[in-house]
Structure formats: C-alpha cells, structure tokens
Scaffold this active site. Sequence first.
Site, PDB file in Angstrom:
ATOM      1  N   GLY A  28       0.772  -1.214  -0.088  1.00 18.52           N
ATOM      2  CA  GLY A  28       0.047   0.145   0.123  1.00 18.52           C
ATOM      3  C   GLY A  28       0.753   1.259  -0.018  1.00 18.52           C
ATOM      4  N   LEU A  30       0.748   3.549  -2.037  1.00 15.74           N
ATOM      5  CA  LEU A  30       0.854   3.334  -3.452  1.00 15.74           C
ATOM      6  C   LEU A  30       1.659   4.716  -4.231  1.00 15.74           C
ATOM      7  CD1 LEU A  30      -1.837   1.059  -4.755  1.00 15.74           C
ATOM      8  CD2 LEU A  30       0.365   0.513  -3.750  1.00 15.74           C
ATOM      9  N   HIS A  31       2.295   4.452  -5.120  1.00 13.54           N
ATOM     10  CA  HIS A  31       3.063   5.653  -5.737  1.00 13.54           C
ATOM     11  C   HIS A  31       3.180   5.285  -7.194  1.00 13.54           C
ATOM     12  CE1 HIS A  31       6.553   3.295  -5.279  1.00 13.54           C
ATOM     13  NE2 HIS A  31       6.558   3.466  -3.975  1.00 13.54           N
ATOM     14  N   HIS A  34       4.587   1.610  -7.800  1.00 10.65           N
ATOM     15  CA  HIS A  34       3.759   0.491  -8.107  1.00 10.65           C
ATOM     16  C   HIS A  34       2.526   0.587  -9.223  1.00 10.65           C
ATOM     17  CE1 HIS A  34       3.993   1.492  -3.488  1.00 10.65           C
ATOM     18  NE2 HIS A  34       4.219   0.108  -3.549  1.00 10.65           N
ATOM     19  N   GLN A  58       7.696  -9.568   8.086  1.00 12.81           N
ATOM     20  CA  GLN A  58       8.968  -9.085   7.269  1.00 12.81           C
ATOM     21  C   GLN A  58       9.452  -8.006   7.998  1.00 12.81           C
ATOM     22  OE1 GLN A  58       6.849  -8.474   3.397  1.00 12.81           O
ATOM     23  NE2 GLN A  58       8.005  -6.570   3.108  1.00 12.81           N
ATOM     24  N   SER A 183       7.547   4.309  -0.622  1.00 13.97           N
ATOM     25  CA  SER A 183       6.289   4.607   0.211  1.00 13.97           C
ATOM     26  C   SER A 183       7.161   5.252   1.259  1.00 13.97           C
ATOM     27  CB  SER A 183       5.700   3.496   0.801  1.00 13.97           C
ATOM     28  OG  SER A 183       5.141   2.712  -0.516  1.00 13.97           O
TER      29      SER A 183
HETATM   30  P1  AMP Z   1       6.376  -2.326  -1.650  1.00 16.94           P
HETATM   31  O1  AMP Z   1       4.820  -1.869  -1.361  1.00 16.94           O
HETATM   32  O2  AMP Z   1       7.141  -1.424  -1.060  1.00 16.94           O
HETATM   33  O3  AMP Z   1       6.347  -3.483  -0.861  1.00 16.94           O
HETATM   34  O4  AMP Z   1       6.500  -2.530  -2.998  1.00 16.94           O
HETATM   35  C1  AMP Z   1       5.690  -3.330  -3.832  1.00 16.94           C
HETATM   36  C2  AMP Z   1       6.273  -3.604  -5.026  1.00 16.94           C
HETATM   37  O5  AMP Z   1       6.503  -2.516  -5.806  1.00 16.94           O
HETATM   38  C3  AMP Z   1       7.718  -4.346  -5.137  1.00 16.94           C
HETATM   39  O6  AMP Z   1       7.807  -5.211  -5.962  1.00 16.94           O
HETATM   40  C4  AMP Z   1       8.716  -3.215  -5.047  1.00 16.94           C
HETATM   41  O7  AMP Z   1       9.895  -3.640  -5.710  1.00 16.94           O
HETATM   42  C5  AMP Z   1       7.823  -2.220  -6.045  1.00 16.94           C
HETATM   43  N1  AMP Z   1       8.200  -0.931  -6.199  1.00 16.94           N
HETATM   44  C6  AMP Z   1       8.404  -0.207  -4.972  1.00 16.94           C
HETATM   45  N2  AMP Z   1       9.026   1.026  -5.365  1.00 16.94           N
HETATM   46  C7  AMP Z   1       9.356   0.803  -6.697  1.00 16.94           C
HETATM   47  C8  AMP Z   1       9.778   1.798  -7.627  1.00 16.94           C
HETATM   48  N3  AMP Z   1      10.430   3.051  -7.185  1.00 16.94           N
HETATM   49  N4  AMP Z   1      10.090   1.258  -8.970  1.00 16.94           N
HETATM   50  C9  AMP Z   1       9.650   0.169  -9.176  1.00 16.94           C
HETATM   51  N5  AMP Z   1       9.084  -0.787  -8.409  1.00 16.94           N
HETATM   52  C10 AMP Z   1       8.892  -0.427  -7.202  1.00 16.94           C
END
Ligand code: AMP
Length: 279
Positions: A28, A30-31, A34, A58, A183
Amino acid sequence: MRICTTRKELNDALAELEGTRGLVMTMGALHDGHLSLVRAASEASDHVVASIYVNPLQFGPGEDFDSYPRDLERDCELLEAAGVAVVYAPSDDQMYPRTPLVRIDPGPMAVVYEGKTRPTHFAGVLQVVHKVFNLMRPDFAFFGQKDAQQLALIKTMVADLDMPVEIRAVPIAREESGIAMSSRNLYLSGAERDYALGLSRALRAGAEAARAGETAVVVRETARESLAGAPGVRMDYLDLVDPETFVPLDDDATGPALLVTAAWVGTTRLIDNLEVTVG
Ligand code: AMP
C-alpha cells in the site's frame, strides 16, 4: 474492481476471471512505482490482480511496522483507475490464522546486505509471497527492480521450488530528481529529500566510472566515496554484486553487475541500486 478482505471473497472474485492473471503485490501507500508494475501487468495479462498487505513477518523489532503509511481507500482508487480487476487486502487474522509453523528458509542470499541489517526480513517476505501466490494463483507476478535483493530471492524460490508462476522484473521508477520512488519517502522532511539524492548520485558516479572503462574495484570505490561524502546520509552498505546471487564482484571481475546501497537519512532507511556493465 472487487475489493476482497477474506479468502472466500477472493476465491469468488477470482472464479469470475477468465484468461491469464498478472499479480502485483504491495504494502500500500501506492506511488507511481507501484503503478508502473500495474501497467506492466496489464500489458502482459488479461487481468491484473493486486494485494495490499503490510506483512508483519517481514518487519523486525524496532522497525516501522506500526507507523508504516496505510491508506486503503486512496490505494484502491488508484488501482481501480489503473484497471485492476481484483484487490486482496486481508487482515492479519485472515493472512495468518495462526502463527505459521512451517517456514521458508531463504538460504545464504538472505543474510547479506538487506539481510544483514534485517535478519528475519526475507524469510518473512518469501513466506507471504508464497502464500499470496497460492491464494491468487497468478500466471505472472511483477516485482520492482527497486527491491533487487527481494527480486533475486523470489526468482530463486520460484526456481528452487518449481512454483508455477513467471516472475517479471520492472525497472525502478524515479522522481525527476533521480530519487527512487518509495512509500518510505513520505517520512522525509524537505531537507532530507535533498539529502536522499546522495544515494542515486553515488550510484550514478559508479556507473559513470564503469562506462569510462574502470575496473570493478574502482567502480565500487567511486560510488562509495561519493556516498561517504554526501551530506545528511549515513551509509549502511554500498557494494557491487552479481545481480542473481548478490555475491560481491571480485576487484577485477567484468560483466553485468549491480551497484546496491542502503543508507540512513535522518531516521529513514532508504535503498537504491543501479545496473552497470564492468569492463
Ligand atoms: P512495497 O509496497 O514497497 O512492498 O512494493 C511493492 C512492489 O512495488 C515491490 O515489487 C517493489 O519492488 C515495487 N516498487 C516499489 N517502489 C518501486 C519503484 N520506485 N520502482 C519500481 N518498483 C517499485
């Protein structure tokens, strides 16, 4: 878009989807990073399914599990606008009806770099990824290159356990300044956002050295010196590694490699990485 919070709702929603499924797992907040995963998923599959779950397994003691940003309503609006068909956003009780007794051992790649600072992190990541694969049964699953060590471990798990899913990597989405979207950037104050530029700048300095034909040791040291001299940044690690195994490159090694770093900016721990070719 169907928003499911229980396994029953999820199974009912998935039963209505015909064709291939591409999965995007998130915690979540989200940016655009994501959403770039969602875009890649919709290009490759008939339906995009997503999960939003801040996985307690984790996070280590003293980490930001409690304060991790959560905004389910906004996240769902963004996912719906991006064309996602099904979102699974379970409670902790739904995800873990009991404390799991059977655990995944992620092996040696999980005790270096991110795993050195966060020793239980990758076991927790692989546990939830394996569970969500079983629950959502995707044909493809999309993970960001931003979390390169996580991506390498998930690929290794899928290969070693013959899991019936294809893992696809998506490049890092960056802000115009060069900072990798995260995030956790929400934690940064104005001045800290400037300090955070030190990470991507150091990686680019290393990549520049690689392009100039420098050896592995010079590439690594160039990036390290840049980060060590960056204001407001405290280095956790910066190294040049094999992208698949995260074994550090020998000083005179050549070929494709990954510059990886983690650093503290104030109380926020940030990670970044950049692909380079040495030699
Ligand atoms: P998270 O919500 O941080 O667990 O990220 C979820 C997914 O989004 C994971 O596969 C991350 O590697 C990917 N992700 C997060 N930030 C980025 C970014 N800046 N560029 C590409 N993928 C991202």
